[in-house]
Motif scaffolding. Sequence first.
Motif, PDB file in Angstrom:
ATOM      1  N   VAL A 132       0.821  -1.187   0.062  1.00 39.81           N
ATOM      2  CA  VAL A 132       0.098   0.013  -0.061  1.00 39.81           C
ATOM      3  C   VAL A 132       0.964   1.289  -0.075  1.00 39.81           C
ATOM      4  CG1 VAL A 132      -1.765   1.355   1.269  1.00 39.81           C
ATOM      5  CG2 VAL A 132      -1.734  -1.312   1.078  1.00 39.81           C
ATOM      6  N   GLN A 133       0.386   2.218  -0.660  1.00 38.84           N
ATOM      7  CA  GLN A 133       1.217   3.724  -0.818  1.00 38.84           C
ATOM      8  C   GLN A 133       2.609   3.324  -1.015  1.00 38.84           C
ATOM      9  OE1 GLN A 133      -0.904   5.748  -1.517  1.00 38.84           O
ATOM     10  NE2 GLN A 133      -1.029   7.048   0.222  1.00 38.84           N
ATOM     11  N   LEU A 134       2.951   2.945  -2.413  1.00 44.65           N
ATOM     12  CA  LEU A 134       4.500   2.707  -2.701  1.00 44.65           C
ATOM     13  C   LEU A 134       4.613   3.268  -4.070  1.00 44.65           C
ATOM     14  CD1 LEU A 134       5.584  -0.678  -3.200  1.00 44.65           C
ATOM     15  CD2 LEU A 134       3.141  -0.173  -2.935  1.00 44.65           C
ATOM     16  N   ARG A 135       5.570   3.332  -4.447  1.00 46.84           N
ATOM     17  CA  ARG A 135       5.823   3.752  -5.881  1.00 46.84           C
ATOM     18  C   ARG A 135       5.316   2.516  -6.976  1.00 46.84           C
ATOM     19  NH1 ARG A 135      10.135   2.659  -9.286  1.00 46.84           N
ATOM     20  NH2 ARG A 135      10.296   4.148 -11.061  1.00 46.84           N
ATOM     21  N   VAL A 136       4.463   2.680  -7.711  1.00 45.48           N
ATOM     22  CA  VAL A 136       4.105   1.513  -8.624  1.00 45.48           C
ATOM     23  C   VAL A 136       4.523   2.022 -10.270  1.00 45.48           C
ATOM     24  CG1 VAL A 136       2.385   0.572  -7.219  1.00 45.48           C
ATOM     25  CG2 VAL A 136       1.789   2.272  -8.917  1.00 45.48           C
ATOM     26  N   MET A 137       4.649   0.945 -10.893  1.00 42.31           N
ATOM     27  CA  MET A 137       4.705   1.280 -12.500  1.00 42.31           C
ATOM     28  C   MET A 137       3.414   0.542 -12.925  1.00 42.31           C
ATOM     29  SD  MET A 137       7.712   2.320 -12.816  1.00 42.31           S
ATOM     30  CE  MET A 137       8.046   2.230 -14.569  1.00 42.31           C
ATOM     31  N   ILE A 138       3.169   1.691 -13.677  1.00 45.88           N
ATOM     32  CA  ILE A 138       1.729   1.328 -14.418  1.00 45.88           C
ATOM     33  C   ILE A 138       1.938   1.437 -16.082  1.00 45.88           C
ATOM     34  CG2 ILE A 138      -0.725   2.014 -15.023  1.00 45.88           C
ATOM     35  CD1 ILE A 138      -0.292   0.738 -12.003  1.00 45.88           C
ATOM     36  N   ALA A 139       2.099   0.434 -16.821  1.00 47.14           N
ATOM     37  CA  ALA A 139       2.267   0.243 -18.213  1.00 47.14           C
ATOM     38  C   ALA A 139       3.687   0.879 -18.343  1.00 47.14           C
ATOM     39  CB  ALA A 139       1.252   0.863 -19.078  1.00 47.14           C
ATOM     40  N   GLY A 140       4.755   0.764 -17.538  1.00 45.21           N
ATOM     41  CA  GLY A 140       6.072   1.576 -17.729  1.00 45.21           C
ATOM     42  C   GLY A 140       5.871   3.052 -17.285  1.00 45.21           C
ATOM     43  N   VAL A 141       5.012   3.381 -16.645  1.00 42.67           N
ATOM     44  CA  VAL A 141       4.809   4.946 -16.119  1.00 42.67           C
ATOM     45  C   VAL A 141       4.803   4.817 -14.448  1.00 42.67           C
ATOM     46  CG1 VAL A 141       3.785   7.152 -15.903  1.00 42.67           C
ATOM     47  CG2 VAL A 141       3.813   5.846 -18.231  1.00 42.67           C
ATOM     48  N   ALA A 142       6.089   5.346 -13.828  1.00 38.74           N
ATOM     49  CA  ALA A 142       6.128   5.467 -12.470  1.00 38.74           C
ATOM     50  C   ALA A 142       4.754   6.346 -11.908  1.00 38.74           C
ATOM     51  CB  ALA A 142       7.352   6.020 -12.095  1.00 38.74           C
ATOM     52  N   VAL A 143       4.036   5.719 -10.924  1.00 41.65           N
ATOM     53  CA  VAL A 143       3.282   6.567 -10.207  1.00 41.65           C
ATOM     54  C   VAL A 143       3.426   6.579  -8.537  1.00 41.65           C
ATOM     55  CG1 VAL A 143       0.649   6.837  -9.683  1.00 41.65           C
ATOM     56  CG2 VAL A 143       1.111   5.975 -11.937  1.00 41.65           C
ATOM     57  N   ARG A 144       3.513   7.457  -8.230  1.00 43.92           N
ATOM     58  CA  ARG A 144       3.818   7.965  -6.812  1.00 43.92           C
ATOM     59  C   ARG A 144       2.664   7.898  -5.949  1.00 43.92           C
ATOM     60  NH1 ARG A 144       7.865   9.436  -9.814  1.00 43.92           N
ATOM     61  NH2 ARG A 144      10.105   8.816  -9.521  1.00 43.92           N
ATOM     62  N   PRO A 145       2.650   7.618  -4.811  1.00 41.52           N
ATOM     63  CA  PRO A 145       1.529   8.278  -3.774  1.00 41.52           C
ATOM     64  C   PRO A 145       1.400   9.583  -3.710  1.00 41.52           C
ATOM     65  CG  PRO A 145       2.730   6.421  -2.664  1.00 41.52           C
ATOM     66  CD  PRO A 145       3.670   6.961  -3.786  1.00 41.52           C
ATOM     67  N   GLY A 146       0.293  10.050  -4.020  1.00 40.47           N
ATOM     68  CA  GLY A 146       0.324  11.763  -4.271  1.00 40.47           C
ATOM     69  C   GLY A 146       0.365  12.325  -5.545  1.00 40.47           C
ATOM     70  N   SER A 147       0.997  11.432  -6.456  1.00 39.56           N
ATOM     71  CA  SER A 147       1.078  11.925  -7.960  1.00 39.56           C
ATOM     72  C   SER A 147      -0.503  12.271  -8.483  1.00 39.56           C
ATOM     73  CB  SER A 147       1.215  10.956  -8.688  1.00 39.56           C
ATOM     74  OG  SER A 147       2.894  10.337  -8.758  1.00 39.56           O
ATOM     75  N   TRP A 148      -0.417  13.224  -9.304  1.00 46.72           N
ATOM     76  CA  TRP A 148      -1.691  13.575  -9.778  1.00 46.72           C
ATOM     77  C   TRP A 148      -2.337  12.835 -10.889  1.00 46.72           C
ATOM     78  CZ3 TRP A 148      -5.833  16.695  -8.423  1.00 46.72           C
ATOM     79  CH2 TRP A 148      -5.930  17.125  -6.934  1.00 46.72           C
ATOM     80  N   ILE A 149      -3.309  12.458 -11.047  1.00 49.31           N
ATOM     81  CA  ILE A 149      -3.952  11.476 -12.311  1.00 49.31           C
ATOM     82  C   ILE A 149      -4.924  12.557 -12.699  1.00 49.31           C
ATOM     83  CG2 ILE A 149      -5.002   9.571 -12.887  1.00 49.31           C
ATOM     84  CD1 ILE A 149      -2.475   9.018 -11.686  1.00 49.31           C
ATOM     85  N   TYR A 150      -4.842  12.574 -14.159  1.00 45.24           N
ATOM     86  CA  TYR A 150      -5.964  13.351 -14.884  1.00 45.24           C
ATOM     87  C   TYR A 150      -6.411  12.361 -16.150  1.00 45.24           C
ATOM     88  CZ  TYR A 150      -4.125  17.505 -12.627  1.00 45.24           C
ATOM     89  OH  TYR A 150      -3.671  18.270 -11.591  1.00 45.24           O
ATOM     90  N   ALA A 151      -7.665  12.079 -16.020  1.00 43.58           N
ATOM     91  CA  ALA A 151      -8.178  11.082 -17.045  1.00 43.58           C
ATOM     92  C   ALA A 151      -9.252  11.941 -17.680  1.00 43.58           C
ATOM     93  CB  ALA A 151      -8.495   9.750 -16.512  1.00 43.58           C
ATOM     94  N   ASP A 152      -9.388  11.616 -19.246  1.00 42.06           N
ATOM     95  CA  ASP A 152     -10.431  11.911 -19.816  1.00 42.06           C
ATOM     96  C   ASP A 152     -10.471  10.780 -20.907  1.00 42.06           C
ATOM     97  OD1 ASP A 152      -8.714  12.956 -21.889  1.00 42.06           O
ATOM     98  OD2 ASP A 152      -9.421  14.992 -21.433  1.00 42.06           O
ATOM     99  N   GLN A 153     -11.464  11.354 -21.767  1.00 41.91           N
ATOM    100  CA  GLN A 153     -11.599  10.492 -23.072  1.00 41.91           C
ATOM    101  C   GLN A 153     -10.396  10.063 -24.054  1.00 41.91           C
ATOM    102  OE1 GLN A 153     -13.454  13.057 -22.123  1.00 41.91           O
ATOM    103  NE2 GLN A 153     -15.742  12.883 -22.344  1.00 41.91           N
ATOM    104  N   ASP A 154      -9.324  11.217 -23.719  1.00 40.05           N
ATOM    105  CA  ASP A 154      -8.322  11.192 -24.480  1.00 40.05           C
ATOM    106  C   ASP A 154      -6.947  10.355 -24.126  1.00 40.05           C
ATOM    107  OD1 ASP A 154      -8.976  12.386 -27.088  1.00 40.05           O
ATOM    108  OD2 ASP A 154      -9.114  14.012 -26.011  1.00 40.05           O
ATOM    109  N   GLY A 155      -7.288   9.926 -22.718  1.00 42.47           N
ATOM    110  CA  GLY A 155      -5.920   9.683 -21.936  1.00 42.47           C
ATOM    111  C   GLY A 155      -5.933   9.683 -20.513  1.00 42.47           C
TER     112      GLY A 155
END
Length: 164
Positions: A132-155
Amino acid sequence: MTFATCDICDAHEDQLASGALAVLPPLFKAYGREPVFSGPAYTLKVFEDNALVRTALEQPGNGQVLVIDGGGSLRCALVGGNLAVLAVKNGWSGIVVNGCIRDSVEINGCAIGVRALATHPQKSIKKGVGDVQLRVMIAGVAVRPGSWIYADQDGVLVAQEKLI
């Protein structure tokens, strides 16, 4: 909040070049009634076990995006309809699954945004194994706890800081 990932990319080309802003590869399908969502990442690393997913979604989400590194497994689902309902009830902004979901019709009726690789009818095990709450790799992209995620119809974008 209204935004377009294309506009964010255009306005932050310097951060794209430096790696402070990244785009997830276009592998993720959109589910849920909310095509646009954003928030700080709450990260999980699990493999074919969704007990920690439930534990996280039982907590107040406070507008966070649950980012689940499921290792890209296509052998079972990590999020189903009941968990999507729980996420809405507890104030989560969205869910990104590097893995599968199930109950897609039910999830599509929920007021939440979900991105996942695919659907799979089989449920996962529930041993509670993962991190829980550690740096993960999502499809080759690092996501850290607290990184900001922005999602819409384009990505889906991953930013090191809040951009809008």
